[in-house]
Design a protein around this motif. Structure first.
Motif, PDB file in Angstrom:
ATOM      1  N   SER A   1      -7.418   3.589   7.581  1.00 60.58           N
ATOM      2  CA  SER A   1      -6.921   2.405   6.883  1.00 60.58           C
ATOM      3  C   SER A   1      -7.008   1.140   7.723  1.00 60.58           C
ATOM      4  O   SER A   1      -6.896   0.028   7.205  1.00 60.58           O
TER       5      SER A   1
ATOM      6  N   ASN B   1     -10.534   7.078 -11.141  1.00 58.73           N
ATOM      7  CA  ASN B   1     -10.015   7.757  -9.955  1.00 58.73           C
ATOM      8  C   ASN B   1      -9.916   9.243 -10.224  1.00 58.73           C
ATOM      9  O   ASN B   1      -9.239   9.684 -11.148  1.00 58.73           O
TER      10      ASN B   1
ATOM     11  N   ASP C   1      -4.183   0.904  -2.866  1.00 59.23           N
ATOM     12  CA  ASP C   1      -3.635  -0.441  -2.838  1.00 59.23           C
ATOM     13  C   ASP C   1      -2.761  -0.646  -4.072  1.00 59.23           C
ATOM     14  O   ASP C   1      -2.551   0.270  -4.869  1.00 59.23           O
TER      15      ASP C   1
ATOM     16  N   LYS D   1      -4.532  -1.980   7.595  1.00 54.46           N
ATOM     17  CA  LYS D   1      -3.669  -1.820   6.416  1.00 54.46           C
ATOM     18  C   LYS D   1      -2.482  -0.909   6.701  1.00 54.46           C
ATOM     19  O   LYS D   1      -1.565  -0.809   5.870  1.00 54.46           O
TER      20      LYS D   1
ATOM     21  N   GLU E   1      -6.446   1.250  -6.459  1.00 55.58           N
ATOM     22  CA  GLU E   1      -7.762   1.516  -5.890  1.00 55.58           C
ATOM     23  C   GLU E   1      -7.627   2.322  -4.599  1.00 55.58           C
ATOM     24  O   GLU E   1      -6.729   2.083  -3.788  1.00 55.58           O
TER      25      GLU E   1
ATOM     26  N   TYR F   1       0.843  -1.187   0.000  1.00 60.36           N
ATOM     27  CA  TYR F   1       0.000   0.000   0.000  1.00 60.36           C
ATOM     28  C   TYR F   1       0.885   1.246   0.000  1.00 60.36           C
ATOM     29  O   TYR F   1       2.023   1.215   0.473  1.00 60.36           O
TER      30      TYR F   1
ATOM     31  N   THR G   1      -6.099   9.603   7.560  1.00 59.17           N
ATOM     32  CA  THR G   1      -6.115   8.577   6.510  1.00 59.17           C
ATOM     33  C   THR G   1      -5.550   7.262   7.023  1.00 59.17           C
ATOM     34  O   THR G   1      -6.103   6.182   6.756  1.00 59.17           O
TER      35      THR G   1
ATOM     36  N   THR H   1      -8.399   3.194  -0.922  1.00 63.15           N
ATOM     37  CA  THR H   1      -8.894   2.452   0.235  1.00 63.15           C
ATOM     38  C   THR H   1      -9.123   3.340   1.453  1.00 63.15           C
ATOM     39  O   THR H   1      -9.788   2.921   2.397  1.00 63.15           O
ATOM     40  N   ALA H   2      -8.571   4.545   1.464  1.00 61.83           N
ATOM     41  CA  ALA H   2      -8.826   5.497   2.551  1.00 61.83           C
ATOM     42  C   ALA H   2      -8.489   6.891   2.047  1.00 61.83           C
ATOM     43  O   ALA H   2      -7.618   7.064   1.176  1.00 61.83           O
TER      44      ALA H   2
END
Length: 512
Positions: A66, A433, A21, A69, A25, A4, A62, A27-28
């Motif tokens: 997560s 995105n 990720d 992660k 993508e 990540y 952030t 993720t946070a």
């Protein structure tokens, strides 16, 4: 596995921190805004400590979002707005606010450079159009207006330089940030002695220049613990928002053109070598030594829609009022019944490079209605970008091979996207995105720390989720309208200075 990564974008209005990720993508995510200070005409400043706190707070939030992660985060990578300038003392404490790209108080020094024939030499050396946004001219203005502060300053730095100094205790800046100062030589990739002399600064007062792939091996214990990250997390210096946005949308091959419309706007393409415009109307900044981003920024994008929204919409507090106005604009035909809008509400950068330029409606008649005004504003912002595109497309692949990638808040408006496709007469791809600068920072970071061997290999990770096809029936309408737009824009240009002087002389007092 450290699969990540975090992209940090220090924008003009907010700090954004996004966790991605391995496949790109989100993720946070967290962001925090900060105000723009305009306490006198032409001023556009920000408090650097407020920005620092916004970055650290957004990073902490952030990481918190997560969850489990956090232990898999391998590096952070930075993006930043261009053309900022801060004077700091021997301890690195700010002596001034951060002067942003929108600060135009150095305009007299820009005019002097144009009048004495230095403008062409500056552009050829740096790839930066001669404009008040440039720190080169901000330094001249600061020395003239605040000689005590200028003399006391130990360093002159950008906002990202300041944040990284507080993290690591040394002054470093990336290639693109250095290029954006107007003090950098695009051939030597170093500070230029003649330009430093013009600005009355020495190399000791500027940060050390590093490539965008430079990184620190680990976070300090204080920052790591404060944000919930381990000391083994690397920090990539990164680049600036324009070049990184191109990378984030996948527009880094010849023929790829990125269009961004947020508050302002920009159009950019990437080439393996620097390319300059013979008339100095486009910029050219490095992403890496082998990737150069050229194009033009415009001052007035979503800002123009916001202005007409606030002017015409009574229900200003309704969340969906922008969508309602977009729907209303759809009732007007292509060309808005012959109503043209020049969107220079806050002066203009590309293609005019005139801080005194003014906006205007041209062609108003009794038959024009609210929907025509709205459509004209949306069309005017796109026609202005198309004017810049006509400069940029000569620097890239053949016309038939050009691909358009679009990002920014304007993609929330169906009609605005369609106008873009119709004016350009190109298929427009909208990436999934929307945080393209943050994603670009992470993709660059992966290349920097050795997770990929070539920068173009990461292009496939930017997934397209929407394409807009041009309406062929509108081709001739917009070709004719654009010819009128260009002619009228040039016809009004000689009068902007006089109009600006008149407005300053006869402006109404605040509160009236």
């Amino acid at each position: 596995m450290k699969d990540y990564a975090i992209g940090i974008d220090i924008g003009t209005t907010s700090a954004k921190v996004v966790l991605f990720d391995e496949s790109g993508e989100v993720t946070a995510y967290h962001s925090k805004s900060y105000p723009l200070l305009a306490e006198e005409p032409g001023a556009a400043e920000q408090n650097p400590d407020e920005i620092y706190e916004a970055v650290v707070h957004s990073l902490k939030e952030t990481v918190k979002k997560s969850g489990d992660k956090a232990d898999r985060i391998g590096f952070l990578s930075f993006s930043t707005a261009m053309h900022t300038l801060i004077a700091v003392d021997d301890n690195g404490a700010p002596l001034t606010n951060s002067f942003t790209w929108a600060d135009t108080r150095s305009e007299p020094f820009v005019m002097e450079a144009k009048e004495n024939g230095l403008a062409d030499d500056i552009y050829t050396c740096t790839g930066v159009p001669v404009h008040p946004m440039t720190p080169l001219f901000k330094l001249m203005w600061l020395k003239h207006e605040s000689p005590d502060i200028f003399q006391k300053a130990a360093k002159f730095v950008g906002i990202k330089d300041y944040i990284l100094f507080r993290w690591f205790g040394d002054w470093k800046t990336d290639y693109a940030s250095a290029a954006a100062t107007g003090l950098w030589n695009l051939t030597s990739l170093q500070w230029d002695e003649k330009l430093m002399n013009m600005a009355n600064v020495t190399i000791e007062k500027l940060p050390e220049i590093k490539p965008a792939t430079y990184y620190w091996e680990s976070l300090s214990e204080e920052i790591g613990k404060g944000c919930g990250l381990g000391p083994e997390v690397k920090v990539v210096i990164g680049s600036t928002d324009g070049p990184l946005s191109n990378l984030g949308v996948g527009a880094i091959s010849p023929g790829d053109v990125a269009v961004t419309i947020g508050t302002s706007g920009a159009i950019r393409t990437t080439t393996p070598e620097p390319i300059l415009d013979p008339e100095g109307r486009t910029f050219c900044y490095p992403l890496t030594e082998n990737h150069w981003v050229s194009g033009g920024p415009v001052n007035n994008g979503g800002l123009a829609f916001q202005w007409v929204h606030d002017l015409l919409e009574e229900k200003k507090n309704e969340k969906d009022s922008y969508e309602m106005l977009s729907k209303l604009a759809e009732k007007s035909p292509a060309g808005a019944e012959g109503l043209l809008f020049l969107p220079h509400l806050t002066g203009e950068r590309a293609p005019l490079w005139d801080a005194q330029a003014k906006g205007s409606f041209i062609g108003l008649t009794l038959r024009h209605e609210k929907d025509d005004l709205l459509r004209a504003v949306l069309e005017g912002t796109i026609l202005n970008l198309f004017d810049v595109y006509n400069l940029v497309k000569t620097q890239t692949a053949a016309e038939a091979e050009i691909k358009i990638f679009a990002t920014g808040g304007f993609t929330q408006s169906a009609i605005w996207k369609q106008i873009l496709a119709d004016v350009f007469q190109k298929e427009v791809s909208i990436p999934e995105n929307t945080e393209s600068s943050c994603l670009g920072a992470v993709l660059l970071g992966r290349y920097a720390v050795g997770l990929t061997s070539q920068l173009h290999e990461v292009k496939e990770e930017t997934k397209q989720y929407e394409t807009i096809q041009p309406n062929k029936e509108n081709r001739e309408v917009y070709q004719e309208l654009f010819r009128l737009y260009q002619a009228l824009s040039q016809a009004l240009k000689p009068n902007y200075k006089g109009l600006n002087e008149f407005q300053n002389k006869h402006k109404k007092e605040s509160g009236q």
